[in-house]
Design a protein around this motif. Structure first.
Motif, PDB file in Angstrom:
ATOM      1  N   THR A  72      33.681  56.959  29.072  1.00 40.50           N
ATOM      2  CA  THR A  72      33.165  56.840  30.439  1.00 40.50           C
ATOM      3  C   THR A  72      32.245  55.634  30.604  1.00 40.50           C
ATOM      4  N   ARG A  73      31.582  55.206  29.539  1.00 37.83           N
ATOM      5  CA  ARG A  73      30.669  54.072  29.682  1.00 37.83           C
ATOM      6  C   ARG A  73      31.225  52.774  29.120  1.00 37.83           C
ATOM      7  N   TYR A  74      32.480  52.789  28.663  1.00 41.78           N
ATOM      8  CA  TYR A  74      33.070  51.558  28.152  1.00 41.78           C
ATOM      9  C   TYR A  74      33.014  50.497  29.248  1.00 41.78           C
ATOM     10  N   PRO A  75      32.565  49.271  28.932  1.00 45.71           N
ATOM     11  CA  PRO A  75      32.356  48.265  29.992  1.00 45.71           C
ATOM     12  C   PRO A  75      33.654  47.894  30.711  1.00 45.71           C
ATOM     13  N   ARG A  76      33.544  47.808  32.024  1.00 47.48           N
ATOM     14  CA  ARG A  76      34.691  47.470  32.859  1.00 47.48           C
ATOM     15  C   ARG A  76      34.262  46.477  33.933  1.00 47.48           C
ATOM     16  N   ASP A  77      35.066  45.450  34.159  1.00 47.27           N
ATOM     17  CA  ASP A  77      34.813  44.494  35.236  1.00 47.27           C
ATOM     18  C   ASP A  77      36.129  43.770  35.519  1.00 47.27           C
ATOM     19  N   LEU A  78      36.982  44.398  36.317  1.00 47.37           N
ATOM     20  CA  LEU A  78      38.324  43.871  36.539  1.00 47.37           C
ATOM     21  C   LEU A  78      38.297  42.510  37.227  1.00 47.37           C
ATOM     22  N   ASN A  79      37.432  42.331  38.218  1.00 47.17           N
ATOM     23  CA  ASN A  79      37.410  41.052  38.928  1.00 47.17           C
ATOM     24  C   ASN A  79      37.062  39.906  37.977  1.00 47.17           C
ATOM     25  N   ARG A  80      36.083  40.118  37.114  1.00 50.79           N
ATOM     26  CA  ARG A  80      35.719  39.099  36.129  1.00 50.79           C
ATOM     27  C   ARG A  80      36.885  38.823  35.186  1.00 50.79           C
ATOM     28  N   ASP A  81      37.549  39.897  34.739  1.00 55.49           N
ATOM     29  CA  ASP A  81      38.688  39.729  33.831  1.00 55.49           C
ATOM     30  C   ASP A  81      39.807  38.932  34.494  1.00 55.49           C
ATOM     31  N   LEU A  82      40.060  39.208  35.767  1.00 58.85           N
ATOM     32  CA  LEU A  82      41.121  38.493  36.470  1.00 58.85           C
ATOM     33  C   LEU A  82      40.797  37.004  36.586  1.00 58.85           C
ATOM     34  N   GLN A  83      39.541  36.678  36.823  1.00 56.45           N
ATOM     35  CA  GLN A  83      39.153  35.266  36.901  1.00 56.45           C
ATOM     36  C   GLN A  83      39.392  34.573  35.561  1.00 56.45           C
ATOM     37  N   LEU A  84      39.030  35.236  34.465  1.00 58.27           N
ATOM     38  CA  LEU A  84      39.228  34.650  33.140  1.00 58.27           C
ATOM     39  C   LEU A  84      40.717  34.479  32.837  1.00 58.27           C
ATOM     40  N   CYS A  85      41.515  35.468  33.201  1.00 55.04           N
ATOM     41  CA  CYS A  85      42.965  35.364  32.963  1.00 55.04           C
ATOM     42  C   CYS A  85      43.573  34.238  33.787  1.00 55.04           C
ATOM     43  N   ARG A  86      43.140  34.122  35.011  1.00 51.74           N
ATOM     44  CA  ARG A  86      43.661  33.051  35.872  1.00 51.74           C
ATOM     45  C   ARG A  86      43.316  31.677  35.294  1.00 51.74           C
ATOM     46  N   ALA A  87      42.088  31.544  34.780  1.00 51.42           N
ATOM     47  CA  ALA A  87      41.672  30.267  34.198  1.00 51.42           C
ATOM     48  C   ALA A  87      42.470  29.930  32.943  1.00 51.42           C
ATOM     49  N   GLU A  88      42.985  30.950  32.243  1.00 52.13           N
ATOM     50  CA  GLU A  88      43.776  30.735  31.028  1.00 52.13           C
ATOM     51  C   GLU A  88      45.264  30.576  31.311  1.00 52.13           C
ATOM     52  N   GLY A  89      45.649  30.623  32.600  1.00 53.86           N
ATOM     53  CA  GLY A  89      47.047  30.426  32.950  1.00 53.86           C
ATOM     54  C   GLY A  89      47.931  31.630  32.697  1.00 53.86           C
ATOM     55  N   VAL A  90      47.348  32.830  32.690  1.00 53.70           N
ATOM     56  CA  VAL A  90      48.137  34.050  32.518  1.00 53.70           C
ATOM     57  C   VAL A  90      49.080  34.204  33.714  1.00 53.70           C
ATOM     58  N   ASP A  91      50.294  34.658  33.462  1.00 54.39           N
ATOM     59  CA  ASP A  91      51.278  34.796  34.541  1.00 54.39           C
ATOM     60  C   ASP A  91      51.177  36.134  35.263  1.00 54.39           C
ATOM     61  N   ALA A  92      50.849  37.191  34.519  1.00 53.08           N
ATOM     62  CA  ALA A  92      50.745  38.508  35.146  1.00 53.08           C
ATOM     63  C   ALA A  92      49.727  39.348  34.400  1.00 53.08           C
ATOM     64  N   VAL A  93      48.927  40.087  35.162  1.00 51.80           N
ATOM     65  CA  VAL A  93      47.992  41.068  34.598  1.00 51.80           C
ATOM     66  C   VAL A  93      48.468  42.444  35.038  1.00 51.80           C
ATOM     67  N   PHE A  94      48.669  43.298  34.067  1.00 52.17           N
ATOM     68  CA  PHE A  94      49.079  44.683  34.335  1.00 52.17           C
ATOM     69  C   PHE A  94      47.849  45.564  34.166  1.00 52.17           C
ATOM     70  N   ALA A  95      47.389  46.159  35.265  1.00 51.53           N
ATOM     71  CA  ALA A  95      46.158  46.954  35.254  1.00 51.53           C
ATOM     72  C   ALA A  95      46.410  48.298  35.934  1.00 51.53           C
ATOM     73  N   PRO A  96      47.074  49.217  35.241  1.00 50.96           N
ATOM     74  CA  PRO A  96      47.391  50.516  35.836  1.00 50.96           C
ATOM     75  C   PRO A  96      46.188  51.454  35.805  1.00 50.96           C
ATOM     76  N   ASP A  97      46.330  52.597  36.467  1.00 51.24           N
ATOM     77  CA  ASP A  97      45.295  53.632  36.359  1.00 51.24           C
ATOM     78  C   ASP A  97      45.812  54.772  35.494  1.00 51.24           C
ATOM     79  N   ASP A  98      44.946  55.756  35.251  1.00 51.89           N
ATOM     80  CA  ASP A  98      45.301  56.856  34.344  1.00 51.89           C
ATOM     81  C   ASP A  98      46.479  57.672  34.857  1.00 51.89           C
ATOM     82  N   GLN A  99      46.517  57.910  36.160  1.00 49.76           N
ATOM     83  CA  GLN A  99      47.603  58.721  36.700  1.00 49.76           C
ATOM     84  C   GLN A  99      48.946  58.026  36.520  1.00 49.76           C
ATOM     85  N   ALA A 100      48.939  56.695  36.599  1.00 50.72           N
ATOM     86  CA  ALA A 100      50.185  55.951  36.416  1.00 50.72           C
ATOM     87  C   ALA A 100      50.660  56.009  34.974  1.00 50.72           C
TER      88      ALA A 100
END
Length: 286
Positions: A72-100
């Motif tokens: 429950t306390r594991y660090p999470r910051d999706l917006n920051r992660d997406l910015q870093l991935c975009r800067a590295e030229g990642v083509d797709a980020v797959f970020a599902p939720d638990d129900q999926a």
């Protein structure tokens, strides 16, 4: 860069790429990305080639955490992660939720898991029962959805990498596993999202993990040493730090993970240490 949250959409995109003969390189993560993760993305890009695609998954997998661990306390910051991935030229980020990813898990209806039965019983598996069942299950599911030709993992989680290699071989996954070196801070601490839990004083003491590896490496360079003797010496070194508590230290064959009786250059070492309430791991070949 595409952000994909539905498993079916991820699989459909991967199939379109496959039909076009496009190579897919995949980096599975639990997010809160740091330089260690970014190094894996760069390795994935090199292996994907100029026409290939790089996919990063960001998902904190509940089934690999024990009931009293830090899910429950594991660090999470999706917006920051997406910015870093975009800067590295990642083509797709797959970020599902638990129900999926685990339909019906919270209601007790999810009941299918992938279990490796030998390598998972050692070291991390002994200290964290059920952990690797969660790891192999989520990695298998991600492989089915991302359909990678190559998957890149970090050497920091050596036992995990070895277990995933075994799963890939035993279950005939058409995936090549690439292992990238551990990325360390200037003082030797292996980069980890959990390092953010540490107080400044604990952060200084956390270097004891890498210093223990260096200590063991120097010892066996002088002469082969019985594993029990070296284990006790490492335990004394770790205990010199007031906030440190040794969980385990192991000396083993890099490929089989089987313990060795005599430690010498080339033997692999792994250890887990609590620094305050934060549990950290590290490993390296001596």
């Amino acid at each position: 860069m595409r952000l994909i949250q539905e498993p079916s959409a991820m699989q459909q995109l991967a199939r379109r790429w496959q039909r076009r003969g496009i190579r897919i390189a995949f980096v599975p993560t639990m997010g809160y990305l740091h330089e260690g993760h970014l190094s894996l993305i760069r390795v994935a890009r090199r292996h994907a080639g100029p026409r290939g695609k790089v996919v990063v998954s960001i998902y904190v997998n509940p089934t690999q955490f024990g009931p009293h661990e830090d899910f429950t306390r594991y660090p999470r910051d999706l917006n920051r992660d997406l910015q870093l991935c975009r800067a590295e030229g990642v083509d797709a980020v797959f970020a599902p939720d638990d129900q999926a990813m685990y339909p019906g898990l919270s209601e007790g209806r999810y009941s299918t898991y992938v279990v490796e039965e030998k390598l998972s019983n050692l070291m991390e598996g002994a200290s964290r029962p059920g952990h690797f069942r969660g790891v192999t299950t989520i990695v298998a599911k991600l492989f089915h959805l991302v359909l990678p030709d190559i998957a890149v993992f970090g050497a920091k989680d050596w036992q995990q990498v070895t277990i995933i290699r075994r799963m890939v071989a035993d279950l005939n996954f058409p995936v090549r596993i690439v292992v990238a070196p551990t990325v360390r801070e200037p003082d030797g601490l292996a980069m980890s999202s959990r390092n953010t839990y540490l107080t400044p004083e604990e952060r200084q003491q956390a270097t004891i993990l890498f210093r223990a590896i260096q200590f063991a490496r120097n010892r066996v360079r002088q002469r082969p040493t019985p594993a029990g003797q070296l284990r006790r010496a490492v335990a004394r070194l770790v205990a010199s730090q007031p906030s440190a508590r040794l969980d385990y230290v192991a000396f083993f064959d890099s490929d089989t993970l089987q313990p060795v009786h005599t430690v010498q250059p080339g033997t692999h070492m792994a250890l887990a240490v609590f620094i305050g309430k934060t549990r950290l791991i590290d490993n390296d070949r001596l």
